[in-house]
Design a protein around this motif. Structure first.
Motif, PDB file in Angstrom:
ATOM      1  N   GLU A  87       0.867  -1.172   0.000  1.00 23.08           N
ATOM      2  CA  GLU A  87       0.000   0.000   0.000  1.00 23.08           C
ATOM      3  C   GLU A  87       0.903   1.221   0.000  1.00 23.08           C
ATOM      4  OE1 GLU A  87      -3.239   0.656   2.794  1.00 23.08           O
ATOM      5  OE2 GLU A  87      -3.564  -1.523   2.859  1.00 23.08           O
ATOM      6  N   ILE A  88       0.789   2.020  -1.052  1.00 21.98           N
ATOM      7  CA  ILE A  88       1.584   3.242  -1.168  1.00 21.98           C
ATOM      8  C   ILE A  88       0.649   4.354  -1.633  1.00 21.98           C
ATOM      9  CG2 ILE A  88       3.527   4.379  -2.317  1.00 21.98           C
ATOM     10  CD1 ILE A  88       4.691   1.597  -2.860  1.00 21.98           C
ATOM     11  N   GLU A  89       0.572   5.411  -0.866  1.00 22.17           N
ATOM     12  CA  GLU A  89      -0.233   6.576  -1.214  1.00 22.17           C
ATOM     13  C   GLU A  89      -1.655   6.191  -1.619  1.00 22.17           C
ATOM     14  OE1 GLU A  89       1.964   8.938  -4.025  1.00 22.17           O
ATOM     15  OE2 GLU A  89       3.683   9.079  -2.690  1.00 22.17           O
ATOM     16  N   LYS A  90      -2.313   5.387  -0.785  1.00 22.42           N
ATOM     17  CA  LYS A  90      -3.716   4.984  -0.920  1.00 22.42           C
ATOM     18  C   LYS A  90      -4.019   4.109  -2.133  1.00 22.42           C
ATOM     19  CE  LYS A  90      -5.412   8.878   1.711  1.00 22.42           C
ATOM     20  NZ  LYS A  90      -6.305  10.016   1.774  1.00 22.42           N
ATOM     21  N   THR A  91      -2.987   3.454  -2.684  1.00 18.14           N
ATOM     22  CA  THR A  91      -3.196   2.492  -3.763  1.00 18.14           C
ATOM     23  C   THR A  91      -2.264   1.306  -3.546  1.00 18.14           C
ATOM     24  OG1 THR A  91      -3.477   2.237  -6.165  1.00 18.14           O
ATOM     25  CG2 THR A  91      -1.547   3.515  -5.407  1.00 18.14           C
ATOM     26  N   LEU A  92      -2.289   0.347  -4.464  1.00 18.23           N
ATOM     27  CA  LEU A  92      -1.471  -0.852  -4.340  1.00 18.23           C
ATOM     28  C   LEU A  92      -0.433  -0.906  -5.457  1.00 18.23           C
ATOM     29  CD1 LEU A  92      -4.291  -3.470  -3.645  1.00 18.23           C
ATOM     30  CD2 LEU A  92      -2.808  -2.325  -1.969  1.00 18.23           C
ATOM     31  N   THR A  93       0.722  -1.447  -5.136  1.00 16.62           N
ATOM     32  CA  THR A  93       1.784  -1.687  -6.107  1.00 16.62           C
ATOM     33  C   THR A  93       2.281  -3.113  -5.920  1.00 16.62           C
ATOM     34  OG1 THR A  93       2.469   0.626  -6.043  1.00 16.62           O
ATOM     35  CG2 THR A  93       4.064  -0.935  -6.924  1.00 16.62           C
ATOM     36  N   TYR A  94       2.427  -3.840  -7.033  1.00 18.09           N
ATOM     37  CA  TYR A  94       2.891  -5.223  -7.028  1.00 18.09           C
ATOM     38  C   TYR A  94       4.358  -5.203  -7.455  1.00 18.09           C
ATOM     39  CZ  TYR A  94       2.996 -10.150  -8.679  1.00 18.09           C
ATOM     40  OH  TYR A  94       3.290 -11.464  -8.901  1.00 18.09           O
ATOM     41  N   GLU A  95       5.255  -5.740  -6.614  1.00 27.11           N
ATOM     42  CA  GLU A  95       6.688  -5.698  -6.886  1.00 27.11           C
ATOM     43  C   GLU A  95       7.303  -7.073  -6.671  1.00 27.11           C
ATOM     44  OE1 GLU A  95       7.829  -1.199  -5.640  1.00 27.11           O
ATOM     45  OE2 GLU A  95       7.387  -2.560  -3.978  1.00 27.11           O
ATOM     46  N   LEU A  96       8.287  -7.420  -7.528  1.00 20.91           N
ATOM     47  CA  LEU A  96       8.908  -8.738  -7.416  1.00 20.91           C
ATOM     48  C   LEU A  96      10.319  -8.756  -7.960  1.00 20.91           C
ATOM     49  CD1 LEU A  96       8.900 -10.236 -10.469  1.00 20.91           C
ATOM     50  CD2 LEU A  96       6.483 -10.311  -9.956  1.00 20.91           C
ATOM     51  N   LYS A  97      11.031  -9.819  -7.580  1.00 20.97           N
ATOM     52  CA  LYS A  97      12.364 -10.121  -8.090  1.00 20.97           C
ATOM     53  C   LYS A  97      12.415 -11.613  -8.392  1.00 20.97           C
ATOM     54  CE  LYS A  97      16.098  -8.041  -6.525  1.00 20.97           C
ATOM     55  NZ  LYS A  97      16.624  -6.888  -7.204  1.00 20.97           N
ATOM     56  N   HIS A  98      13.207 -11.982  -9.408  1.00 22.56           N
ATOM     57  CA  HIS A  98      13.390 -13.387  -9.810  1.00 22.56           C
ATOM     58  C   HIS A  98      14.762 -13.891  -9.363  1.00 22.56           C
ATOM     59  CE1 HIS A  98      10.530 -11.790 -12.831  1.00 22.56           C
ATOM     60  NE2 HIS A  98       9.997 -13.005 -12.732  1.00 22.56           N
ATOM     61  N   PHE A  99      14.817 -15.196  -9.085  1.00 22.99           N
ATOM     62  CA  PHE A  99      16.062 -15.830  -8.677  1.00 22.99           C
ATOM     63  C   PHE A  99      16.182 -17.198  -9.320  1.00 22.99           C
ATOM     64  CE2 PHE A  99      14.732 -12.961  -5.383  1.00 22.99           C
ATOM     65  CZ  PHE A  99      15.890 -12.291  -5.042  1.00 22.99           C
ATOM     66  N   HIS A 100      17.379 -17.561  -9.740  1.00 15.43           N
ATOM     67  CA  HIS A 100      17.642 -18.913 -10.211  1.00 15.43           C
ATOM     68  C   HIS A 100      17.495 -19.876  -9.035  1.00 15.43           C
ATOM     69  CE1 HIS A 100      19.182 -17.529 -14.074  1.00 15.43           C
ATOM     70  NE2 HIS A 100      19.838 -16.591 -13.413  1.00 15.43           N
ATOM     71  N   GLY A 101      17.527 -21.159  -9.308  1.00 11.86           N
ATOM     72  CA  GLY A 101      17.430 -22.165  -8.260  1.00 11.86           C
ATOM     73  C   GLY A 101      18.513 -22.064  -7.198  1.00 11.86           C
ATOM     74  N   ASP A 102      19.662 -21.462  -7.532  1.00 13.22           N
ATOM     75  CA  ASP A 102      20.750 -21.278  -6.562  1.00 13.22           C
ATOM     76  C   ASP A 102      20.693 -19.920  -5.859  1.00 13.22           C
ATOM     77  OD1 ASP A 102      21.512 -19.553  -8.572  1.00 13.22           O
ATOM     78  OD2 ASP A 102      23.423 -20.549  -8.994  1.00 13.22           O
ATOM     79  N   LEU A 103      19.578 -19.216  -6.038  1.00 16.02           N
ATOM     80  CA  LEU A 103      19.300 -17.901  -5.440  1.00 16.02           C
ATOM     81  C   LEU A 103      20.119 -16.751  -6.019  1.00 16.02           C
ATOM     82  CD1 LEU A 103      18.548 -18.642  -1.677  1.00 16.02           C
ATOM     83  CD2 LEU A 103      16.948 -18.201  -3.546  1.00 16.02           C
ATOM     84  N   LYS A 104      20.767 -16.960  -7.151  1.00 17.60           N
ATOM     85  CA  LYS A 104      21.406 -15.836  -7.838  1.00 17.60           C
ATOM     86  C   LYS A 104      20.316 -15.078  -8.584  1.00 17.60           C
ATOM     87  CE  LYS A 104      25.873 -18.029  -8.131  1.00 17.60           C
ATOM     88  NZ  LYS A 104      26.813 -18.750  -8.973  1.00 17.60           N
TER      89      LYS A 104
END
Length: 162
Positions: A87-104
């Motif tokens: 929740e940012i400034e009365k709305t929603l933001t969807y955020e993500l990061k991807h990782f390989h199986g080894d967490l890189k």
């Protein structure tokens, strides 16, 4: 394989699909709160891309709902996603990061994929390129615009059950 996965999962918002959409130019995201998507909370599993998927959503806490996603193909982790809806400034933001199986990480160290809220419509919450749908208390769909190596895009449905 990692370059293929990265290209495959790059979001392409230039194509409008049946269940996903984009925020029209010169408009702002509507007001919304985490209560509009709190039904996502729980442990979910399904099948996609020739493997088993797992998605875990925590409850609203501290202005966000955190999630983790895992794809397992041939009994080996293909990749992870970690992220949240904030929740940012009365709305929603969807955020993500991807990782390989080894967490890189796939993205650069400080890079985060961010998707603005487009609208909330009953049991559907639309972000740019993603739609979250409550089918029932024990089933959800996530629709995602997925980029292909050739620059085209397709909408993929992830069906999850508790």
């Amino acid at each position: 394989m990692s370059r293929f996965l990265f290209a495959f999962f790059c979001i392409s918002l230039s194509i409008h699909a049946q269940n996903t959409t984009t925020l029209p130019e010169n408009t702002v995201s509507p007001n919304a709160s985490l209560s509009d998507i709190s039904w996502m909370q729980g442990n979910w599993s399904g099948e996609a891309f020739g493997g088993i998927t797992e998605e875990i959503w925590g409850p609203p806490l501290g202005g966000s709902m955190m999630f983790s996603f895992k794809l397992v193909v041939d009994n080996e982790v293909s990749f992870y996603e970690l992220g949240h809806i904030r929740e940012i400034e009365k709305t929603l933001t969807y955020e993500l990061k991807h990782f390989h199986g080894d967490l890189k990480g796939w993205e650069e160290k400080d890079e985060v994929k961010s998707f603005k809220l487009v609208k909330v419509d009953g049991d559907r919450v639309y972000f740019e390129g993603f739609t979250f749908e409550k089918v029932s208390d024990n089933e959800i769909n996530i629709y995602a615009q997925i980029g292909n190596e050739d620059g085209s895009a397709q909408e993929v449905t992830f069906n999850f059950k508790k």
